[in-house]
Design an enzyme around this catalytic site. Structure first.
Site, mmCIF file in Angstrom:
data_model
loop_
_atom_site.group_PDB
_atom_site.id
_atom_site.type_symbol
_atom_site.label_atom_id
_atom_site.label_comp_id
_atom_site.label_asym_id
_atom_site.label_seq_id
_atom_site.Cartn_x
_atom_site.Cartn_y
_atom_site.Cartn_z
ATOM 1 N N ASP A 170 39.044 8.371 -34.141
ATOM 2 C CA ASP A 170 39.293 7.926 -32.771
ATOM 3 C C ASP A 170 38.611 8.906 -31.857
ATOM 4 O O ASP A 170 38.516 10.104 -32.180
ATOM 5 C CB ASP A 170 40.800 7.874 -32.459
ATOM 6 C CG ASP A 170 41.367 9.248 -32.144
ATOM 7 O OD1 ASP A 170 41.459 9.597 -30.952
ATOM 8 O OD2 ASP A 170 41.701 9.982 -33.100
ATOM 9 N N CYS A 220 19.434 -5.107 -28.634
ATOM 10 C CA CYS A 220 20.898 -5.021 -28.733
ATOM 11 C C CYS A 220 21.496 -6.373 -28.348
ATOM 12 O O CYS A 220 21.068 -7.007 -27.392
ATOM 13 C CB CYS A 220 21.427 -3.929 -27.813
ATOM 14 S SG CYS A 220 23.233 -3.869 -27.723
ATOM 15 N N ASP A 227 49.593 7.293 -31.375
ATOM 16 C CA ASP A 227 49.713 8.690 -31.782
ATOM 17 C C ASP A 227 51.159 9.120 -31.550
ATOM 18 O O ASP A 227 51.968 8.354 -31.046
ATOM 19 C CB ASP A 227 48.708 9.568 -31.022
ATOM 20 C CG ASP A 227 48.877 9.466 -29.513
ATOM 21 O OD1 ASP A 227 49.928 8.975 -29.048
ATOM 22 O OD2 ASP A 227 47.955 9.862 -28.786
#
Lengths: 371, 371
Positions: free
Chosen positions: B233, B271, B60
């Site tokens: 994000d 999972c 960023d």
């Protein structure tokens, strides 16, 4: 080899440990008894399954941490009474209870409840403490129900050769699968500790494992192996790692030091651990200063790898009949990269060594190394 | 897909991330600029090499955290001036400097410095903030020297459709490799946020990635993808993991709850993540209550795996032309295992969602998911 109080080696998965060749983990009975509870772990299939570790496990008796973590402990011939350091609840552990808990946890090696004689202690006090330990050891032996676990007796006797001898003989008559040398690393000098080890270890049966509890630096371990000791546990590699102190062939390395800020090389050039293969000192220093969890993990991996490698070298030197020569070369190593004033005798010792001695030595996370 | 401020995804190694299929990591320029310093990272071969991550990286601009982590920030047409939250030292970041720092770090995607318009803001204030962002965006574009990085512009304009439209058009004329929708998740309602997204996203070039910064729950992401957003994000999966809140197909699961104490089943049956393949809820609860580092790691692995799986499903649904049907089935999931009172609209929302909104949303560790 390594361990955690809480059914884990701090910051590592079982797979991390297997990848570095660890073969046995120590877990602390005291902690597991209080939380999550030995009966719960038994219901869930035992400690191996609970923590996803299919290899050997050792549990201590819980006695040591009852004393080191609690202020209000009451000792009697029957056992120890204490208040939980977590919620203040009252508990009692007798020799029978210590065995019951450890049988529920289901480790491969379990320990007799002992009274760890403080230092200093008069001959009379050490003798009374020893008698209590012998009595408890017999009760542990007599109360066991599982025969698939190895039960170890613990030698006490303070710093007195006659008491240590009596302890060894009495325990030998009771008959255990292995013997630990307890009551050391409790504040005495290193010289005195090794005096006791050198007097005690040779008396123990040569066909049973000899386990020196709570020791130590690689240097300490090498010395003790020369005296005939086979097994060790210690928090040093894991706790030091979390504090940013790394073990190298040249001694201790303190990762936060500014000299590592731009250092592209790994902690130890040539080291084959995951950390050294992939990360620079500069990055490890950054993670440490930023208080990143990954710093603890990467440092722990390196330190345990160092210890496991070290133990491997000892085993090989023994197999090749050159242990003494190997030990000499080990002592001749550098004085500690970071500690120029450190005594040449132990490149991995002080100042951390000083902090690690005494009662707190096995409080939190220990390491067991098998020779 | 995931990330950390400090050149790491908290508690994980690059290998952990690759194993779960992560493809891109976000790193925070502000943190790396202050410590260990972008010039140091450049000397050490760049951010990829520094953190041992050979796959895509996004940085960023640093602007967001300058404002969110510091009290004494001075904004001018030139840029922002602030004092380090670490040592109080004074620093200034201009658009040119933001690009210089990000070029030194060497991520694959870098961001223009923008002024994140606060909420609420009047039309006049939002307009002035937008003009500043547009000016800075042009200066970022003009000052770049590396052409091997993708530079993204950031759309501002507060909650005003006319300003958002002007922002999109002006940035489009400047020409960037991708466009982010900024200034959202700053305290406004979720309804308002999606109103702005639905008005803004369709205006952006369809041949460039559209990136919604700081969002969100899986539900939020599904909604935004329906509006045409490609990238996200968010700290949610990693920060929630460290706080013991896990994502499952049925909503949020709070691992410390007593109901999991004796639970042998994994976090989410079926999972395939490392955590679910090897550990019971009972063990994960124990690690969490014992404040073991491993708890954070295992929980983070599960949550990121959940997000990555979720994004994979979205991609597949798009490829098969059935995104709307998929989103419907996603919305129809349970109301959150732990939160019976939660609104049926977002099984992964409140109460944690409420805590995560607002300025702090991207403070610490973010996650980038690419569609």
């Amino acid at each position: 080899m390594p361990v955690g109080t809480q059914a884990t080696v701090k910051a590592l998965t079982p797979e991390d440990l297997r990848e570095m060749g660890a073969e046995i983990i120590l877990s602390n009975t005291y902690h597991l008894y209080l939380r999550p509870g030995h009966e719960r772990i038994q219901r869930l299939g035992g400690l191996h399954r609970f923590m996803h570790w299919d290899y050997p496990l050792l549990t201590d008796s819980g006695g040591f941490q009852v004393f080191s973590l609690n202020a209000l402990v009451k000792l009697s011939a029957e056992g120890v009474q204490f208040q939980s350091h977590i919620d203040g609840s009252r508990h009692g552990i007798t020799p029978e209870k210590a065995v019951e808990i450890q049988e529920a946890l289901g480790a491969d090696i379990i320990m007799c409840l002992d009274d760890c004689t403080p230092y200093p202690a008069s001959h009379g006090r050490a003798e009374r403490s020893l008698e209590l330990t012998l009595n408890w050891s017999r009760r542990c032996r007599d109360s066991r129900r599982r025969q698939d676990q190895a039960l170890f007796g613990i030698v006490q006797g303070g710093m007195y050769p006659d008491l240590r001898k009596r302890s060894v003989e009495a325990l030998g008559e009771m008959g255990f699968e292995g013997y630990a040398i307890g009551g050391l690393s409790v504040g005495e000098s290193k010289e005195l500790m090794f005096e006791v080890v050198s007097q005690t270890a040779p008396l123990l049966p040569s066909d049973r494992p000899r386990y020196l509890m709570g020791v130590g630096t690689p240097f300490d371990i090498a010395q003790a192996v020369l005296q005939g000791v086979d097994m060790f546990d210690c928090v040093l590699p894991t706790r030091n790692a979390r504090n940013g102190t790394l073990f190298t062939r040249n001694g201790r390395l303190v990762i936060k030091n500014a000299r590592h800020a731009d250092e592209e090389s790994p902690l130890e050039p040539g080291c084959s651990c995951y950390t050294c293969r992939n990360f620079s000192r500069a990055y490890l220093r950054h993670l440490y200063l930023a208080e990143e969890i990954l710093a603890m993990r990467l440092n722990t991996i390196h330190n345990l790898h160092f210890y496991l490698d070290f133990m491997g070298e000892i085993r090989q030197a023994i197999a090749e009949g050159r242990l003494k020569e190997w030990a000499k070369s080990c002592y001749a190593l550098g004085n500690g990269e970071e500690e120029e004033g450190a005594p040449p005798s132990d490149p991995w010792g002080s100042p951390s060594r000083k902090r690690m001695t005494g009662k707190k030595n096995r409080d939190s996370t220990g390491t067991v190394s098998m020779k």
